[in-house]
Design a protein around this motif. Structure first.
Motif, mmCIF file in Angstrom:
data_model
loop_
_atom_site.group_PDB
_atom_site.id
_atom_site.type_symbol
_atom_site.label_atom_id
_atom_site.label_comp_id
_atom_site.label_asym_id
_atom_site.label_seq_id
_atom_site.Cartn_x
_atom_site.Cartn_y
_atom_site.Cartn_z
ATOM 1 N N ALA A 144 0.832 -1.204 0.000
ATOM 2 C CA ALA A 144 0.000 0.000 0.000
ATOM 3 C C ALA A 144 0.868 1.256 0.000
ATOM 4 O O ALA A 144 0.567 2.238 -0.679
ATOM 5 C CB ALA A 144 -0.929 -0.008 1.212
ATOM 6 N N MET A 148 0.876 4.373 -2.751
ATOM 7 C CA MET A 148 0.662 5.771 -2.364
ATOM 8 C C MET A 148 1.772 6.667 -2.911
ATOM 9 O O MET A 148 1.512 7.730 -3.478
ATOM 10 C CB MET A 148 0.609 5.882 -0.842
ATOM 11 N N LEU A 176 -3.922 12.186 2.531
ATOM 12 C CA LEU A 176 -4.327 10.961 1.841
ATOM 13 C C LEU A 176 -5.773 11.115 1.402
ATOM 14 O O LEU A 176 -6.670 11.309 2.234
ATOM 15 C CB LEU A 176 -4.183 9.744 2.764
ATOM 16 N N GLY A 180 -7.227 6.818 -1.743
ATOM 17 C CA GLY A 180 -6.010 6.138 -1.316
ATOM 18 C C GLY A 180 -4.738 6.665 -1.934
ATOM 19 O O GLY A 180 -3.701 6.000 -1.866
ATOM 20 N N TRP A 302 -6.439 -5.383 1.676
ATOM 21 C CA TRP A 302 -6.115 -4.052 1.169
ATOM 22 C C TRP A 302 -7.398 -3.277 0.897
ATOM 23 O O TRP A 302 -8.303 -3.747 0.216
ATOM 24 C CB TRP A 302 -5.312 -4.147 -0.135
ATOM 25 N N THR A 303 -7.459 -2.071 1.388
ATOM 26 C CA THR A 303 -8.596 -1.206 1.115
ATOM 27 C C THR A 303 -8.169 0.033 0.341
ATOM 28 O O THR A 303 -8.996 0.812 -0.087
ATOM 29 C CB THR A 303 -9.252 -0.746 2.433
ATOM 30 N N THR A 304 -6.849 0.219 0.179
ATOM 31 C CA THR A 304 -6.360 1.376 -0.562
ATOM 32 C C THR A 304 -6.468 1.105 -2.054
ATOM 33 O O THR A 304 -5.944 0.121 -2.544
ATOM 34 C CB THR A 304 -4.888 1.645 -0.206
ATOM 35 N N LYS A 305 -7.112 1.988 -2.775
ATOM 36 C CA LYS A 305 -7.274 1.819 -4.208
ATOM 37 C C LYS A 305 -5.973 2.107 -4.914
ATOM 38 O O LYS A 305 -5.362 3.138 -4.704
ATOM 39 C CB LYS A 305 -8.363 2.766 -4.723
ATOM 40 N N LYS A 306 -5.508 1.236 -5.788
ATOM 41 C CA LYS A 306 -4.240 1.484 -6.440
ATOM 42 C C LYS A 306 -4.461 2.242 -7.738
ATOM 43 O O LYS A 306 -5.517 2.187 -8.350
ATOM 44 C CB LYS A 306 -3.497 0.180 -6.681
#
Length: 529
Positions: A144, A148, A176, A180, A302-306
């Motif tokens: 993650a 970022m 942030l 994400g 994972w919850t963060t969008k890539k």
């Protein structure tokens, strides 16, 4: 404003104390247009106070970078003007990783001397989370963190191509977003900031996400500083958080530190490593999706969008998966044929294998020694002395503790079946690090003539001489080099070299199933005869 936010934002304690004290929620600045709501940080290096405010005319929230100082101080006024000029140039730059600059107010143009301000940079408000809050509980998962920083690095690369310095080398200037991605929320680079400072900031942000520590000067009191080694170098993230991959750990340190060998000095180089990490993560997620396991082994999802990947990369990934499937089918078919042949047997009569170069003993006349062919003339250099075992061996890595230091002894134990190996890297040297190797110490100086190495084919090595046990790479001298082949490889030195300390320095790793790693099974050091 809550107590914790006040502690994070506090800090200006030299220029303009009276004016700082009057910066409080509810105060109006900028000719009465902007009402301060909450403070989000202070970049003390330029007396830049970071606030969320309300635009009374357009009825929207904005981000304010307030340049605090005494208008009667010519030097302070000059530095503020330089920051405002840079912010004005940045207002023409558009990228999703940078908040859009809406207005720039200077003394006599939106700011009065009675306000205790030297200027104001107004930017759109960035919804999301404070970066300090993000790392307050625990570091971010490595994959993650890479995603970022990747989005932020793309903004830096585009800005630098346009000759712009963004000035993101302070964690409280970043936020942030809900999607994400990291975003420069409070634009306004310091007067003397350079392109190199932006690049170092990317490494520092990655270090912060991986460890929860800030590795550049001038960080906020709310974030602990990165620890340093006795040699005054930054401790790699991997030593603080063992789950951090070696390539990400090395990327952060090599980007931050100046000088030395193999430093990363451009955002393009950072993006190459991060792209590789993101691609590897994408491949891992694809495998997990097929296997029905959406979580990491520790249960983290994972919850963060890539960031969206380009079509060409996805096409390459799909092609790679297709090739893997076809190869698997071919291997299974071949195995099936071998199994059938094993059960059917071979109708031909077979006998023992005979080496035609050496006639069987029965063909020799009785009482006479076997006939042997004369040995071909040797193309090797003249004979050298017997190998000298070193007194000690250790992993040599000027950027940290090195790869698998506990296994270094296996490289000189005389048994090729016991090996020292490097870490397995996603990127080839020198992108990940300038190199890695072993340093050997002899009890007495030897006049080294050649080194024999049993190791991974395709590995490129240098033999270096040193004058100390823990030298900087720049203080060592290359005295020989070569490429390892299957089995044992002899690397002759250009000329015999007298010394007690020698380094086997790997500059290119061997292939390891699409990644990169080298194993060293045995080292032999032969002096001149």
């Amino acid at each position: 404003m809550d107590t914790r936010r006040s502690e994070q934002a506090g800090g200006a304690n030299h220029v303009g104390k009276a004016q700082v004290g009057s910066l409080a929620p509810g105060r109006v600045v900028g000719d009465g247009r902007y009402r301060l709501l909450a403070q989000f940080g202070v970049d003390e290096r330029g007396d830049a106070h970071l606030w969320r405010a309300r635009d009374g005319q357009l009825k929207r929230d904005v981000a304010l970078t307030l340049l605090v100082g005494d208008p009667a101080d010519p030097e302070a006024a000059r530095l503020a003007r330089r920051t405002l000029e840079r912010a004005t140039h940045a207002s023409k730059f558009g990228h999703g990783g940078v908040a859009r600059v809406l207005d720039v107010l200077a003394l006599g143009s939106g700011v009065t001397s009675s306000e205790g301000l030297l200027g104001v940079v107004v930017a759109e408000w960035t919804k999301g989370s404070d970066l300090v809050d993000l790392v307050a509980q625990r570091p971010v998962a490595p994959a993650a963190a890479a995603r970022m920083v990747q989005a932020l690095a793309e903004a830096v690369e585009q800005a630098h191509q346009n000759g712009l310095v963004l000035g993101l080398d302070h964690p409280q200037r970043l936020r942030l977003t809900p999607s994400g991605a990291l975003k420069l929320a409070f634009p306004g680079p310091l007067p003397e900031a350079t392109l190199r400072d932006d690049v170092k900031a990317l490494g520092a942000v990655l270090y912060l996400l991986l460890t929860g520590r800030w590795a550049l000067p001038g960080g906020p009191p709310a974030i602990p500083a990165a620890p340093m080694t006795p040699q005054n170098r930054i401790v790699p993230p991997r030593q603080l958080v063992p789950t951090v991959p070696a390539d990400l750990s090395s990327l952060a340190v090599r980007t931050i530190e100046d000088g030395g060998n193999g430093g990363i000095r451009t955002s393009a180089a950072i993006l190459r490593v991060l792209d590789q990490v993101a691609e590897e993560e994408e491949r891992t997620q694809l495998i997990k999706a097929v296997g029905g396991d959406p979580a990491e082994p520790d249960g983290t999802v994972w919850t963060t969008k890539k960031p969206v990947k380009d079509v060409a990369r996805r096409r390459k990934l799909a092609l790679g998966v297709t090739v893997l499937v076809v190869a698997t089918v071919v291997i299974l078919a071949w195995g099936g044929l071998m199994l059938i042949n094993a059960f059917q047997g071979d109708s031909k009569v077979s006998g023992p294998t005979i080496n035609v170069a050496d006639p069987p003993a029965s063909s020799q006349p009785a009482g006479k020694p076997p006939v042997t062919s004369p040995a071909p003339a040797s193309s090797q250099p003249p004979a050298v002395g017997a190998a000298v075992p070193p007194q000690s061996v250790a992993v040599y890595n000027p950027e940290g503790k090195g790869d698998n230091p506990g296994r270094a002894k296996y490289a000189t134990d005389g048994n090729p079946d016991t090996v020292w190996r490097t870490e397995k890297y996603r990127q080839q040297l020198p992108v990940v690090k300038p190199g890695v190797g072993l340093i050997v110490v002899f009890k007495d100086p030897i006049n080294l003539s050649q080194v024999k190495i049993t190791g991974t084919a395709g590995t490129k090595v240098e033999i270096r001489s040193a004058t100390a046990k823990n030298p900087d790479l720049a203080d060592t001298k290359v005295i020989g080099n070569g490429d390892l082949k299957d089995g044992e490889t002899t690397i002759p030195l250009a000329q015999p070299t007298q010394g007690e300390y020698f380094i086997v320095w790997i500059t290119q790793l061997g292939d390891a199933d699409g990644q990169f790693m080298t194993e060293i099974g045995d080292l032999a050091f032969l002096p001149a005869g």
